[in-house]
Design a protein around this motif. Structure first.
Motif, short mmCIF file in Angstrom:
data_model
loop_
_atom_site.label_atom_id
_atom_site.label_comp_id
_atom_site.label_asym_id
_atom_site.label_seq_id
_atom_site.Cartn_x
_atom_site.Cartn_y
_atom_site.Cartn_z
N GLN A 5 37.65 34.82 47.17
CA GLN A 5 37.61 33.68 46.26
C GLN A 5 36.72 33.99 45.06
O GLN A 5 35.63 34.54 45.22
CB GLN A 5 37.07 32.44 46.98
N PRO A 6 37.16 33.62 43.86
CA PRO A 6 36.28 33.80 42.69
C PRO A 6 34.99 33.00 42.86
O PRO A 6 35.00 31.89 43.41
CB PRO A 6 37.11 33.25 41.53
N LEU A 7 33.90 33.58 42.41
CA LEU A 7 32.61 32.89 42.49
C LEU A 7 32.57 31.66 41.60
O LEU A 7 31.93 30.66 41.94
CB LEU A 7 31.48 33.85 42.11
N ILE A 8 33.21 31.77 40.44
CA ILE A 8 33.26 30.69 39.47
C ILE A 8 34.64 30.70 38.82
O ILE A 8 35.33 31.72 38.86
CB ILE A 8 32.18 30.84 38.36
N PRO A 9 35.03 29.59 38.22
CA PRO A 9 36.27 29.63 37.43
C PRO A 9 36.07 30.51 36.20
O PRO A 9 34.94 30.67 35.72
CB PRO A 9 36.50 28.18 37.02
N GLN A 10 37.15 31.05 35.68
CA GLN A 10 37.05 31.83 34.45
C GLN A 10 36.67 30.88 33.32
O GLN A 10 37.36 29.91 33.08
CB GLN A 10 38.37 32.54 34.13
N PRO A 11 35.57 31.17 32.63
CA PRO A 11 35.16 30.29 31.53
C PRO A 11 35.97 30.54 30.27
O PRO A 11 36.63 31.58 30.15
CB PRO A 11 33.69 30.67 31.31
N PRO A 12 35.89 29.62 29.32
CA PRO A 12 36.50 29.89 28.02
C PRO A 12 35.82 31.10 27.38
O PRO A 12 34.67 31.42 27.69
CB PRO A 12 36.21 28.62 27.21
N SER A 13 36.51 31.75 26.48
CA SER A 13 35.97 32.94 25.82
C SER A 13 35.12 32.57 24.63
O SER A 13 35.38 32.95 23.49
CB SER A 13 37.10 33.88 25.41
N THR A 14 34.07 31.81 24.91
CA THR A 14 33.08 31.48 23.88
C THR A 14 31.76 32.13 24.28
O THR A 14 31.52 32.38 25.47
CB THR A 14 32.86 29.96 23.76
N VAL A 15 30.94 32.39 23.30
CA VAL A 15 29.65 33.05 23.58
C VAL A 15 28.85 32.23 24.58
O VAL A 15 28.31 32.76 25.56
CB VAL A 15 28.87 33.28 22.27
N THR A 16 28.76 30.93 24.37
CA THR A 16 27.95 30.08 25.25
C THR A 16 28.49 30.08 26.68
O THR A 16 27.72 30.27 27.63
CB THR A 16 27.90 28.64 24.71
N ALA A 17 29.78 29.89 26.83
CA ALA A 17 30.37 29.86 28.18
C ALA A 17 30.25 31.21 28.87
O ALA A 17 29.95 31.27 30.07
CB ALA A 17 31.83 29.42 28.10
N LEU A 18 30.48 32.28 28.14
CA LEU A 18 30.36 33.61 28.74
C LEU A 18 28.92 33.92 29.12
O LEU A 18 28.66 34.50 30.18
CB LEU A 18 30.92 34.68 27.79
N ARG A 19 27.96 33.53 28.27
CA ARG A 19 26.54 33.74 28.60
C ARG A 19 26.19 33.01 29.89
O ARG A 19 25.51 33.57 30.76
CB ARG A 19 25.64 33.28 27.46
N GLN A 20 26.63 31.78 30.02
CA GLN A 20 26.34 31.01 31.24
C GLN A 20 26.98 31.66 32.46
O GLN A 20 26.36 31.73 33.52
CB GLN A 20 26.84 29.57 31.08
N ALA A 21 28.19 32.16 32.31
CA ALA A 21 28.87 32.82 33.43
C ALA A 21 28.14 34.09 33.83
O ALA A 21 27.92 34.34 35.02
CB ALA A 21 30.32 33.12 33.05
N VAL A 22 27.76 34.90 32.85
CA VAL A 22 27.04 36.14 33.14
C VAL A 22 25.72 35.82 33.83
O VAL A 22 25.34 36.47 34.81
CB VAL A 22 26.84 36.99 31.87
N ALA A 23 25.02 34.80 33.35
CA ALA A 23 23.74 34.41 33.96
C ALA A 23 23.93 34.01 35.42
O ALA A 23 23.07 34.29 36.26
CB ALA A 23 23.11 33.26 33.18
N GLN A 24 25.06 33.42 35.73
CA GLN A 24 25.33 32.95 37.08
C GLN A 24 25.79 34.07 38.01
O GLN A 24 25.34 34.15 39.15
CB GLN A 24 26.37 31.84 37.04
N ILE A 25 26.70 34.92 37.55
CA ILE A 25 27.30 35.90 38.47
C ILE A 25 26.73 37.31 38.36
O ILE A 25 26.89 38.10 39.27
CB ILE A 25 28.83 35.96 38.30
N ALA A 26 26.09 37.63 37.23
CA ALA A 26 25.55 38.98 37.04
C ALA A 26 24.32 38.93 36.13
O ALA A 26 24.32 39.49 35.04
CB ALA A 26 26.61 39.89 36.45
N PRO A 27 23.26 38.26 36.57
CA PRO A 27 22.09 38.08 35.70
C PRO A 27 21.49 39.39 35.19
O PRO A 27 20.92 39.42 34.10
CB PRO A 27 21.10 37.29 36.55
#
Length: 118
Positions: A8-30
């Motif tokens: 199962q994916p850890l999180i849904p795929q975020p929109p391709s915006t800087v803010t959303a991607l930064r939040q996703a990276v912080a969550q899954i690969a800090p």
């Protein structure tokens, strides 16, 4: 039958915006946040100097693919294994691992295209 947590994916795929991607990276690969920030700064500088948004588009496309892979534990683990083979393997192993990495990246880009409707 239900899929295991590793499927199962850890999180849904975020929109391709800087803010959303930064939040996703912080969550899954800090640990990748410093690289994210460094590359964002470089892309912003290139965009400003060239009066062109292409560097920022490439940045978000790259990091969207990164998140697409890293949010899937088994896929991310296999990706890291293949990267290790590319870094340390024999020539034949390196070629095969590089080809597999290329296919994984193509699959991730394809998944992103399908979800964004492009």
């Amino acid at each position: 039958m239900t899929a295991s947590a590793a499927d199962q994916p850890l999180i849904p795929q975020p929109p391709s915006t800087v803010t959303a991607l930064r939040q996703a990276v912080a969550q899954i690969a800090p640990a990748a946040l410093p690289a994210f920030t460094r590359e964002l700064d470089q892309a912003a500088d290139q965009a400003r100097l060239g009066s062109d948004l292409a560097p920022l588009r490439r940045f978000t496309a790259h990091w969207a693919v990164y998140v697409q892979i890293q949010r899937q534990p088994r896929l991310a683990m296999r990706f890291r294994e293949l990267e290790s083979v590319v870094a340390t393997g024999e020539a034949d192993q390196v070629r095969e691992a590089a080809a597999q990495l290329g296919r994984m990246l193509d699959d991730a880009r394809g998944a992103l295209s399908r979800t964004s409707g492009e």
